[in-house]
Design an enzyme around this catalytic site. Structure first.
Site, PDB file in Angstrom:
ATOM      1  N   PHE A 399      44.548  39.549  40.018  1.00  0.00           N
ATOM      2  CA  PHE A 399      45.678  38.713  39.603  1.00  0.00           C
ATOM      3  C   PHE A 399      46.302  39.203  38.288  1.00  0.00           C
ATOM      4  CE2 PHE A 399      41.827  36.129  40.687  1.00  0.00           C
ATOM      5  CZ  PHE A 399      41.943  36.316  42.055  1.00  0.00           C
ATOM      6  N   CYS A 400      46.328  40.518  38.083  1.00  0.00           N
ATOM      7  CA  CYS A 400      46.903  41.093  36.847  1.00  0.00           C
ATOM      8  C   CYS A 400      46.173  40.599  35.605  1.00  0.00           C
ATOM      9  CB  CYS A 400      48.386  40.763  36.702  1.00  0.00           C
ATOM     10  SG  CYS A 400      49.406  41.470  37.961  1.00  0.00           S
ATOM     11  N   ASN A 401      44.915  40.214  35.753  1.00  0.00           N
ATOM     12  CA  ASN A 401      44.134  39.755  34.598  1.00  0.00           C
ATOM     13  C   ASN A 401      42.812  40.539  34.576  1.00  0.00           C
ATOM     14  OD1 ASN A 401      42.443  38.310  32.807  1.00  0.00           O
ATOM     15  ND2 ASN A 401      43.531  36.406  33.190  1.00  0.00           N
TER      16      ASN A 401
END
Ligand SMILES: Cc1ncc(COP(=O)(O)O)c(C=O)c1O
Length: 472
Positions: A399-401
């Site tokens: 999740f782009c984290n």
């Protein structure tokens, strides 16, 4: 027990455990009136942190406005241009009102999305040698990316880890890091009000704590504001990036940076563009930046869509952020309890949840991995494929984290450094290369998230789907 009786009985149990859900039943009516496409298409939509959903009446109101108005480019003063300017400025004022931000204290800078709002700050923050960029491990990549601007200017970047199992920050370590400033320098501290990885809500009290120690604070509110009220009369972060489609689905392509005037005055833009200057000269080789928000809005704004932001915010206000919050709170609590109770026949848990497993200081984003009875992890891509077949829209990956993912999945700095050393081509490293490199460990997880019109049936059907993985 037949299927509908089982649903009814489970719903009764849910209401008994979460009586507050009753007060949100207006949202069920709203769903059938304004979001009928969800049930008509038999959708189980569980990706509100990815993107919110719009109501029919938002589209209708925007369509009516465009049908009846003649709107020109706002960088003029002719009648159609003035009409546009009026709508854009009215929206700006309404955004301030929605967040209870005093116009003397805050400005609204329109951007394409939260990432562009973050970039505006990153590229213009006056980092110098001995300055600091401090951020939590748990951050979106668009916040992580600012470290490249800091590095370019010789500032030091430092990360504060989040700690399993809750994925919260060790506050002693945070306080220690906040003390590491040099007087007179520029120091930027960035964290998410709500994690897009774990759903954890990090304390808003950190804002004043950091500011009193000389930090400017960037509060990433992108994942927070769809289901929580952010009151900027109460909390005073220096910079707040957000994307409106996450709050109410439509329009995409518009976000904003809410910035404290005082903090904004410290920024040094690296260029000028159409709309950002009062005067620029070719032969004189000079330019003069405009005041306030205008200096940060490059080129022509998304002026036809900006009025739809006011429509969306008014819609959210009419529905009631508190009602949405309560509903999401109840559904999340039920999901967490139900998932935690699932065991294979041999007693081994099916699910591992990353982050807090109760509803205290957390939002409606729940991230997990699934395990077989023998303890091996079920690849999140396989879960996604099966969910797709059940018409469940969920999210998998990191999740782009990446920081949240590295902590949750137990990837150490040493392992990651070894991986990156292996890359034969310095600039190319695919997700598959990465997966190969961390052989045996999961490279991602499964995320579900609730929002405006999530209902009990969404959770029920997701749990039924998950139960299908037991002893598979
Ligand atoms: C916490 C957080 N910050 C920033 C972003 C970036 O938002 P956008 O992709 O709209 O720029 C996201 C998107 O998921 C997010 O969840």
């Amino acid at each position: 027990m037949n299927t509908s009786t089982h649903f009814e009985t489970t719903y009764e149990m849910f209401l008994h455990t979460y009586p507050g859900f009753q007060s949100t039943q207006s949202l069920d009516m709203l769903r059938s009136r304004e979001f009928a496409r969800l049930d008509d298409g038999n959708h189980i939509y569980l990706d509100y942190t990815g993107g919110g959903l719009y109501a029919l009446s938002q589209l209708q109101a925007h369509h009516d406005l465009l049908t009846n108005a003649v709107l020109g480019n706002p960088h003029s003063s002719n009648p159609t241009s003035q009409a546009t300017t009026h709508l854009v400025e009215q929206t700006r004022q309404y955004i301030l009102r929605f967040f209870n931000a005093a116009p003397e204290e805050y400005v609204v800078i329109f951007t394409q999305n939260a990432s562009m709002a973050l970039k505006l700050v990153g590229e213009a923050y006056p980092f110098e040698a001995d300055d600091h960029y401090l951020l939590t491990f748990d951050n979106h990549n668009s916040v992580n990316g600012i470290r490249e601007f800091a590095r370019e200017h010789g500032a030091t970047t430092a990360y504060i880890p989040v700690v399993l199992p809750d994925m919260r920050v060790d506050e002693v370590e945070l306080l220690d890091s906040l003390e590491q400033t040099r007087p007179g320098g520029h120091h930027l501290f960035a964290y998410p009000a709500q994690s897009n990885f774990s759903g954890v809500q990090h304390p808003l009290e950190w804002i004043a704590l950091a500011q009193s120690r000389g930090w400017d604070v960037m509060l990433d509110a992108a994942a927070f504001v769809a289901t929580n009220r952010l009151d900027l009369g109460l909390w005073h972060p220096d910079f707040v990036p957000l994307s409106f489609y996450k709050m109410f689905g439509y329009p995409t392509g518009v976000g904003c940076l809410l910035a404290r005037r005082e903090a904004l005055a410290k920024l040094r833009r690296p260029w000028f563009a159409g709309g950002t200057i009062t005067v620029a000269s070719v032969q004189g080789d000079r330019y003069y930046l405009a005041e306030g928000e205008a200096a940060f809005e490059d080129g022509t704004l998304n002026y036809l869509n900006i009025p739809a932001v006011e429509i969306g915010l008014r819609y959210l206000e009419a529905v009631g952020p508190e009602t949405i919050h309560e509903r999401v709170h109840c559904l999340t609590g039920w999901l967490l309890e139900s998932l935690s109770a699932l065991r294979h026949r041999n007693g081994k848990p099916l699910v591992r949840i990353y982050g807090a497993i109760n509803t205290k200081c957390r939002g409606g984003t729940v991230t997990m991995n699934f395990y077989r009875a023998n303890g091996s992890v079920i690849d999140h891509r396989m879960i996604e494929q099966q969910a797709n077949q059940a018409n469940i829209s969920l999210r998998t990956g990191c999740f782009c984290n990446p920081g949240g993912g590295e902590i949750a999945l137990g990837l150490s700095a040493g392992e990651l450094a070894a991986c990156f050393r292996q890359t034969s081509q310095q600039d190319r490293f695919t997700v598959d290369d990465f997966r190969l490199c961390i052989d045996g460990k999961s490279s991602g997880a499964v995320r579900v998230s609730f929002g405006l019109v999530s209902n009990f049936a969404d959770v029920y059907r997701f749990i039924q789907f998950v139960q299908g993985l037991l002893d598979q």
